[in-house]
Structures are given as C-alpha cells and as structure tokens.
Design a protein around this motif. Structure first.
Motif, PDB file in Angstrom:
ATOM      1  N   TYR B 105       6.216  10.962  -4.985  1.00  0.00           N
ATOM      2  CA  TYR B 105       6.914  10.948  -3.694  1.00  0.00           C
ATOM      3  C   TYR B 105       7.251   9.517  -3.282  1.00  0.00           C
ATOM      4  CZ  TYR B 105       8.444  13.640   0.343  1.00  0.00           C
ATOM      5  OH  TYR B 105       9.218  14.268   1.287  1.00  0.00           O
ATOM      6  N   ALA B 106       6.328   8.604  -3.569  1.00  0.00           N
ATOM      7  CA  ALA B 106       6.575   7.194  -3.238  1.00  0.00           C
ATOM      8  C   ALA B 106       7.839   6.701  -3.936  1.00  0.00           C
ATOM      9  CB  ALA B 106       5.371   6.342  -3.639  1.00  0.00           C
ATOM     10  N   ALA B 107       8.042   7.161  -5.180  1.00  0.00           N
ATOM     11  CA  ALA B 107       9.198   6.698  -5.951  1.00  0.00           C
ATOM     12  C   ALA B 107      10.518   7.070  -5.280  1.00  0.00           C
ATOM     13  CB  ALA B 107       9.154   7.267  -7.369  1.00  0.00           C
ATOM     14  N   TYR B 108      10.538   8.195  -4.571  1.00  0.00           N
ATOM     15  CA  TYR B 108      11.776   8.574  -3.884  1.00  0.00           C
ATOM     16  C   TYR B 108      12.182   7.517  -2.852  1.00  0.00           C
ATOM     17  CZ  TYR B 108      10.689  13.247  -5.751  1.00  0.00           C
ATOM     18  OH  TYR B 108      10.396  14.304  -6.556  1.00  0.00           O
ATOM     19  N   PHE B 109      11.193   6.750  -2.394  1.00  0.00           N
ATOM     20  CA  PHE B 109      11.466   5.675  -1.441  1.00  0.00           C
ATOM     21  C   PHE B 109      11.608   4.329  -2.158  1.00  0.00           C
ATOM     22  CE2 PHE B 109       9.303   8.971   0.947  1.00  0.00           C
ATOM     23  CZ  PHE B 109      10.005   9.013   2.138  1.00  0.00           C
ATOM     24  N   ASP B 110      11.752   4.366  -3.477  1.00  0.00           N
ATOM     25  CA  ASP B 110      11.802   3.149  -4.296  1.00  0.00           C
ATOM     26  C   ASP B 110      10.517   2.339  -4.164  1.00  0.00           C
ATOM     27  OD1 ASP B 110      14.396   3.685  -5.181  1.00  0.00           O
ATOM     28  OD2 ASP B 110      15.265   2.707  -3.417  1.00  0.00           O
ATOM     29  N   PHE B 111       9.439   3.027  -3.923  1.00  0.00           N
ATOM     30  CA  PHE B 111       8.156   2.370  -3.707  1.00  0.00           C
ATOM     31  C   PHE B 111       7.306   2.663  -4.941  1.00  0.00           C
ATOM     32  CE2 PHE B 111       4.130   2.594  -0.892  1.00  0.00           C
ATOM     33  CZ  PHE B 111       3.874   1.250  -1.104  1.00  0.00           C
ATOM     34  N   LYS B 112       7.001   1.611  -5.725  1.00  0.00           N
ATOM     35  CA  LYS B 112       6.423   1.845  -7.051  1.00  0.00           C
ATOM     36  C   LYS B 112       5.305   0.876  -7.392  1.00  0.00           C
ATOM     37  CE  LYS B 112      10.608   3.611  -8.995  1.00  0.00           C
ATOM     38  NZ  LYS B 112      11.827   3.323  -9.682  1.00  0.00           N
ATOM     39  N   GLY B 113       4.716   1.083  -8.539  1.00  0.00           N
ATOM     40  CA  GLY B 113       3.786   0.125  -9.129  1.00  0.00           C
ATOM     41  C   GLY B 113       2.459   0.054  -8.416  1.00  0.00           C
ATOM     42  N   ILE B 114       1.834  -1.115  -8.520  1.00  0.00           N
ATOM     43  CA  ILE B 114       0.469  -1.275  -8.043  1.00  0.00           C
ATOM     44  C   ILE B 114       0.378  -1.070  -6.529  1.00  0.00           C
ATOM     45  CG2 ILE B 114       0.595  -3.791  -7.748  1.00  0.00           C
ATOM     46  CD1 ILE B 114      -2.288  -2.155  -9.536  1.00  0.00           C
ATOM     47  N   LYS B 115       1.445  -1.477  -5.822  1.00  0.00           N
ATOM     48  CA  LYS B 115       1.439  -1.324  -4.361  1.00  0.00           C
ATOM     49  C   LYS B 115       1.423   0.150  -3.967  1.00  0.00           C
ATOM     50  CE  LYS B 115       3.611  -5.481  -2.539  1.00  0.00           C
ATOM     51  NZ  LYS B 115       4.928  -6.032  -2.205  1.00  0.00           N
ATOM     52  N   ALA B 116       2.210   0.930  -4.677  1.00  0.00           N
ATOM     53  CA  ALA B 116       2.254   2.368  -4.385  1.00  0.00           C
ATOM     54  C   ALA B 116       0.898   2.996  -4.710  1.00  0.00           C
ATOM     55  CB  ALA B 116       3.371   3.035  -5.178  1.00  0.00           C
ATOM     56  N   GLN B 117       0.312   2.570  -5.808  1.00  0.00           N
ATOM     57  CA  GLN B 117      -1.012   3.075  -6.198  1.00  0.00           C
ATOM     58  C   GLN B 117      -2.025   2.783  -5.092  1.00  0.00           C
ATOM     59  OE1 GLN B 117      -2.144   4.445  -9.144  1.00  0.00           O
ATOM     60  NE2 GLN B 117      -0.263   4.356 -10.364  1.00  0.00           N
ATOM     61  N   ARG B 118      -1.964   1.552  -4.606  1.00  0.00           N
ATOM     62  CA  ARG B 118      -2.942   1.146  -3.596  1.00  0.00           C
ATOM     63  C   ARG B 118      -2.753   1.945  -2.313  1.00  0.00           C
ATOM     64  NH1 ARG B 118      -2.142  -4.622  -2.848  1.00  0.00           N
ATOM     65  NH2 ARG B 118      -2.649  -4.856  -5.053  1.00  0.00           N
ATOM     66  N   LYS B 119      -1.497   2.097  -1.928  1.00  0.00           N
ATOM     67  CA  LYS B 119      -1.207   2.848  -0.708  1.00  0.00           C
ATOM     68  C   LYS B 119      -1.672   4.317  -0.865  1.00  0.00           C
ATOM     69  CE  LYS B 119       0.635   3.771   3.258  1.00  0.00           C
ATOM     70  NZ  LYS B 119       0.183   3.152   4.506  1.00  0.00           N
ATOM     71  N   ALA B 120      -1.403   4.885  -2.034  1.00  0.00           N
ATOM     72  CA  ALA B 120      -1.789   6.277  -2.269  1.00  0.00           C
ATOM     73  C   ALA B 120      -3.300   6.425  -2.174  1.00  0.00           C
ATOM     74  CB  ALA B 120      -1.285   6.729  -3.644  1.00  0.00           C
ATOM     75  N   LYS B 121      -4.005   5.485  -2.747  1.00  0.00           N
ATOM     76  CA  LYS B 121      -5.459   5.553  -2.736  1.00  0.00           C
ATOM     77  C   LYS B 121      -5.985   5.448  -1.307  1.00  0.00           C
ATOM     78  CE  LYS B 121      -9.571   3.736  -4.805  1.00  0.00           C
ATOM     79  NZ  LYS B 121     -10.146   3.595  -3.449  1.00  0.00           N
ATOM     80  N   GLU B 122      -5.384   4.524  -0.558  1.00  0.00           N
ATOM     81  CA  GLU B 122      -5.783   4.343   0.837  1.00  0.00           C
ATOM     82  C   GLU B 122      -5.560   5.642   1.639  1.00  0.00           C
ATOM     83  OE1 GLU B 122      -3.573   1.016   2.602  1.00  0.00           O
ATOM     84  OE2 GLU B 122      -3.373   2.308   4.378  1.00  0.00           O
TER      85      GLU B 122
END
Ligand SMILES: Nc1ncnc2c1ncn2[C@@H]1O[C@H](COP(=O)(O)OP(=O)(O)OP(=O)(O)O)[C@@H](O)[C@H]1O
Ligand SMILES: [Mg+2]
Lengths: 253, 311
Positions: B105-122
C-alpha cells in the motif's frame, strides 16, 4: 492522459501475490498444453499426413505457444480480475491512493501480458527440449507473446467490465476464447474450411499470433509477417480505451 | 472560491444523484483542522456517499467540495496523496501478510524502501499487530483486520483520515481498542472524519456531529449542544403496557418537554424530574421499570430521525 508510471505499482501488487503461488499456478497452466501435445501430436499425428512438408507434431507444436499464452492471459483478466474487483475490492483499495482507476486497469493488462509471456516461454522451453524448435528466430516470439497478451487481456477486461456476475464468463470462453483456440490454425490449416470461416478467423487476434509463432519457430520467415504484426498493433490500439471506459462506468459512475 | 486554511473540508451545496435518486441533497458543512467530525444517520442516510465524495472517489453531481484547500474535481491525485481512507468494508489483500499489506500500500504513494519498512513497523506496533506481521491478512480476526485497515490508511502520514464505520461488526473490547487508537491519533493533530450509527462512538469521539437522513442535514453541532437543544438534561425511561401509554402522556403532559415512544418503552424529557416522579407515583399506572438518566445522543437521534415523536 491520466496514465502514469503508477501502473507499475499495480503490476507489482499482483506479482507479489503471484510469487506466493507461482509453482502451483505454473504447473496447472502448463500441463494442459502438454496434454494437447500428447493427444494431438503423438496420438492424432500418427494418422495425419505431413503438413507443409513437416510431420504433424512439428507443425502443430508452435501453435501451443500461442494458445497457452492466450489461456493464461484470458483467465487472469477474467476470473482473477473479477475476484479482485468484485469480492476483494482491491480496485477500490488502490484508487483511494494517488493511483487512479485507469492505472489500475492498465496494471491489470500488463500483469495479464506478463502471464502470457511466462506461459508462452514455458511451452517454448518444453517443445525445444522435445526438438520441435528448429530456428533461432524463435526469440522473436517473445515480443509476439507480449502483443498477444495485450490483445487478449484488453478483450478479457472489456468483458470483465461488462459482466453482470461471475457466471457470465462462461459465455466469453464459449463464444470468444474457445472458437479462437479451435479456428486459428493451431491444429489444422484453415485452407480446407469454408471461406466465411477463414474470413472470421482473420478477424481474430489469435490467428495472426499463430501465423507469427509458427513461422518464427520453424524459421519460415517472410515479409508477410509484418502484416500480422501490424494487424495486432492496430487491434491493440483500437480497443485500448474500451476496458478503461467500461471499468470507470462500472465502478464510479 | 477562496478557501480557509483552517478548514480541512468545505462543502457547499453538495449534491449527489444516482440516476433520479437523491442520495445527498444540497448540503453545506465545514470540517475544521484537528477536530473529529462525525456523520451520523440511519442506513441509507447518505453517509457513505458523502465521505466517498470527500475521498475523491465519487464525482459530485453539483455543488463544490474542497478538501485540504483543494478542489476535489481538479486535484484528485494531490488530495488523495494526503488522505487516509478506511472503507466501510475491509478491502485488505487477503493473500498477503500483514506486513506486505502495508508495504504494497505504501508503494501506491511512491513510499518505498527502508523508510516504508520503518513506518509499517511503527504502525503495526501502534495497533498492537506486531506479533502478526507475518500472518496472512485472511487469517486475522475481524478486529485485527479493522486495525490493519486503519494502520494501512495511515501509511502515508495523512493530514485527514476518513473512516466509514470504523468499528462496524466489532465486539465491545475490539471497539474500545479502536476508539482509544483514534483518540491517540486525534491527539497527534490528525483530522478525523467518521461515519457511524453507534451513538456511543459518536459521543465519545466526535467534537462535532452532523446528523443526516434521506440525504439532508437534520442538525449539526457538538454532541452536548445537540442534547441540550433537543432533549434537555435528563430522560425518564419507563416500561408500561402499550395501552396505558396515551392516558399516561395525557396525565403528565404539562410536566414534560416532549416524549418518545420506542415501542417497548417510553422516554419522557422532564421539565423538572422531581415533580414528574411525584406525579407519576400518584397515578394508577402499572410502571414496570423506570430509570432517570442523563439525556444522550441516542435520544437526539431518535427524536430527529425516529417516528413516534410527540411534542
Ligand atoms: N452506486 C449506487 N447506485 C445507486 N444508489 C446508490 C448507490 N450507492 C448508494 N446508493 C443509495 O444512496 C443512498 C445512500 O447510501 P449510502 O451508502 O450513502 O448510505 P449510508 O448512510 O452510508 O448507509 P449505511 O449506514 O447503510 O452504510 C441509499 O439509498 C443507497 O441505496
Ligand atoms: Mg455507509
């Protein structure tokens, strides 16, 4: 135009799901063409004279590249797309983000096209192993599979945009896919059929795909193939907007 | 139209027709930055239709609608990039894991990589789904699915979170948990818009409410204002046999502001509760149950949307 690189996100979503089940998926879809190869090629082939100077199985096998690709693309963009659209509401989930509905549909088309390529390539590998691929021109079958995928998925999603319910896909397969499968020159040359049938066949994308895959696989290449490519490109371009329009009408208006 | 910075949503003469059917009928409202704003109304009131227009999903039939200072008809993509959407029905990817649902879902917002991982975990930690990160979404309980859907809607750090019946179908514990999370989000200054038909939910969460039915606004205000305006401070709930209701109402008429017949029980809004209780004790009616309680939104809801209201 409202279509951007974001189609890639949609493709990747489907690809991520596909990666989880690809083995079962691939096995299932590739056994069927092998059954045809066995039954028609080895079984029926014994009773059939050479065609164009080739044993029947050698003549018939390249057509299976095209049919395998067609079935994979058509199934993906009918039943599977419908599942995502209607039951899982995946399209609704995606279009709540900056990705728009046109991009979702194009992403689906690209994913169906990927499956067309994948299942076509598997058959190429299998019939190569059986010694049924004599020509290096076969590499050019890959772009042909991409064109086939685009043509078939556009048709399939168009139907998905129209159907009232999941049962109505039966009509699509009975009226569109199966006739193409049987009357596009995969199992027999069309020369012996009534002219009307030949004319109808000419209007079906699979006919041109089979011309191309057979010629390229067997190395009987000539300039007339460019007409088949042109036919496919025109078809793909002409109906491209139809599935986009129907999906927007179905889901939003 | 000049738009006001502190207004997150501005709707003017907002109208939505399906064919000839008026689902939302010429309504005006504003939603302020940082508030929790609720749409309350019975089934078919037009709540989902209204929020779908805010989400840039459904085109307007007429009127204007600005979200985050942008017009929904012209800046759909920009608005959507700053919005979080929790639909009425969960639409997670059932074949993917909890974590994958967020990452995809993050990718649909062009939000990727380690930052997206961190946000998802949070987000998984915040919604207490950390242990489920590798479970398939299809295997989650209803409450967990709902939390995951809300987590997913927050993946892009939205300025505005729109929730269509966030606690629909949840058991009381799961519902409380969602409420608590929503309050925490509000404390982080995210503007919340929700639809509900749980009056308790509206009361607990919403700073301001809009009550609608048949596509029209019945009233708009803070829960407290509405209760005071329409009902008063207290309600006396009675259970009496149906045939005695009319004679009883006749008797107490001058001691109440109004009454509401809910079929099995009768609610009275007393002018003065002590007087009313005394009057009732002196009557011969067969009062099986009585309860004097503070008036609440449910009373307002029934008064504005229900039948059987007598003033
Ligand atoms: N796509 C549609 N086509 C036709 N009518 C629709 C459509 N969507 C909603 N409606 C109608 O519009 C009205 C409002 O529906 P809406 O979904 O907004 O109600 P709601 O307040 O969200 O109700 P609920 O509490 O049941 O979710 C209903 O009468 C519904 O039948
Ligand atoms: Mg609704």
């Amino acid at each position: 135009m409202r279509i951007s690189y974001r189609v890639w996100h949609v493709f990747m979503r489907n690809f991520t799901v596909f990666k989880k089940t690809w083995l079962a998926n691939v096995m299932f879809n590739f056994i069927e063409p092998l059954l045809y190869l066995g039954a028609m090629g080895f079984g029926l082939g014994v009773f059939v004279e050479d065609i164009d100077g080739l044993p029947y199985i050698n003549w018939m096998a390249p057509g299976l590249i095209a049919t395998s690709a067609m079935w994979a693309a058509a199934l993906e963009c009918t039943y599977d797309s419908y599942m995502r659209m209607n039951y899982q509401k995946t399209y609704h989930a995606i279009i709540a983000t900056p990705v728009n509905l046109e991009e979702v549909v194009v992403g689906e088309i690209l994913f169906g096209t990927f499956k067309s390529l994948l299942y076509g390539i598997i058959i190429i590998i299998v019939i190569s192993a059986l010694g049924l691929v004599p020509s290096p021109w076969v590499l050019l079958v890959l772009p042909v599979l991409a064109l086939e995928g685009l043509a078939v998925t556009e048709l399939s999603i168009t139907w998905t945009g129209l159907v009232p319910g999941v049962d109505a896909f039966g009509f699509f397969f009975t009226l569109v896919i199966t006739p193409m499968f049987l009357f596009s020159g995969v199992f027999f040359p069309l020369d012996g059929l009534p002219v009307l049938v030949q004319v109808i066949a000419w209007f079906m994308p699979l006919y041109h795909v089979v011309e191309l895959t057979r010629s390229l696989t067997l190395g009987t290449v000539g300039p007339s193939l460019l007409y088949d490519v042109l036919w496919l490109v025109v078809f793909i371009t002409a109906i491209f907007k139809l599935p986009l329009y129907l999906m927007r009408k179905r889901l939003i208006d | 139209m000049v738009s006001n910075k502190s207004m997150v949503v501005e709707a003017t003469k907002l109208t939505k027709k399906y064919g000839n059917f008026m689902a939302v009928d010429n309504i005006n409202f504003d939603i302020r930055a940082g508030e929790c704003f609720g749409f309350l109304g019975p089934n078919g009131a037009g709540k989902t239709t209204t929020v779908k227009m805010i989400q840039c999903f459904s085109p307007l039939t007429s009127g204007t609608l600005n979200v985050l200072g942008m017009n929904v008809q012209h800046e759909e993509r920009k608005i959507k990039s700053r919005l979080g959407v929790v639909p009425q029905e969960d639409n997670l990817d059932p074949e993917l894991t909890v974590m994958q649902n967020l990452i995809i879902y993050a990718a649909y917002f062009d939000f990727k990589g380690i930052k997206a991982q961190r946000k998802a975990k949070e987000l998984l930690d915040f919604f207490e789904l950390g242990e489920k990160r590798d479970a398939l979404a299809s295997n989650l309980s209803g409450g967990m699915k709902r939390r995951l859907t809300i987590a997913r809607a927050l993946i892009n750090n939205p300025a505005l979170l729109v929730l269509d019946e966030p606690t629909n179908g949840l058991d009381p514990r799961a519902r409380h948990m969602v409420w608590q999370k929503l309050r925490e989000l509000k404390n982080r200054n995210i503007t919340l818009v929700l639809t509900t038909h749980y009056l308790e939910e509206a009361h607990r969460l919403c700073d301001r409410l809009l009550i609608m039915a048949g596509g029209k606004i019945l009233d708009l205000g803070t829960p407290k204002e509405m209760v005071n305006k329409h009902i008063g401070d207290e309600v006396l709930e009675l259970n009496i046999p149906p045939e005695q209701m009319s004679p009883l109402l006749e008797k107490v008429r001058k001691h109440i502001h109004g009454s509401l017949n809910l079929g099995t029980s009768l609610c009275l809004s007393p002018k003065d509760s002590k007087t009313l209780m005394t009057v009732l004790q002196e009557t011969p009616f067969d009062l099986q149950y009585q309860l004097l309680r503070p008036a609440n939104l449910e009373d307002v809801f029934f008064k504005l949307t229900g039948r059987g209201l007598e003033q």
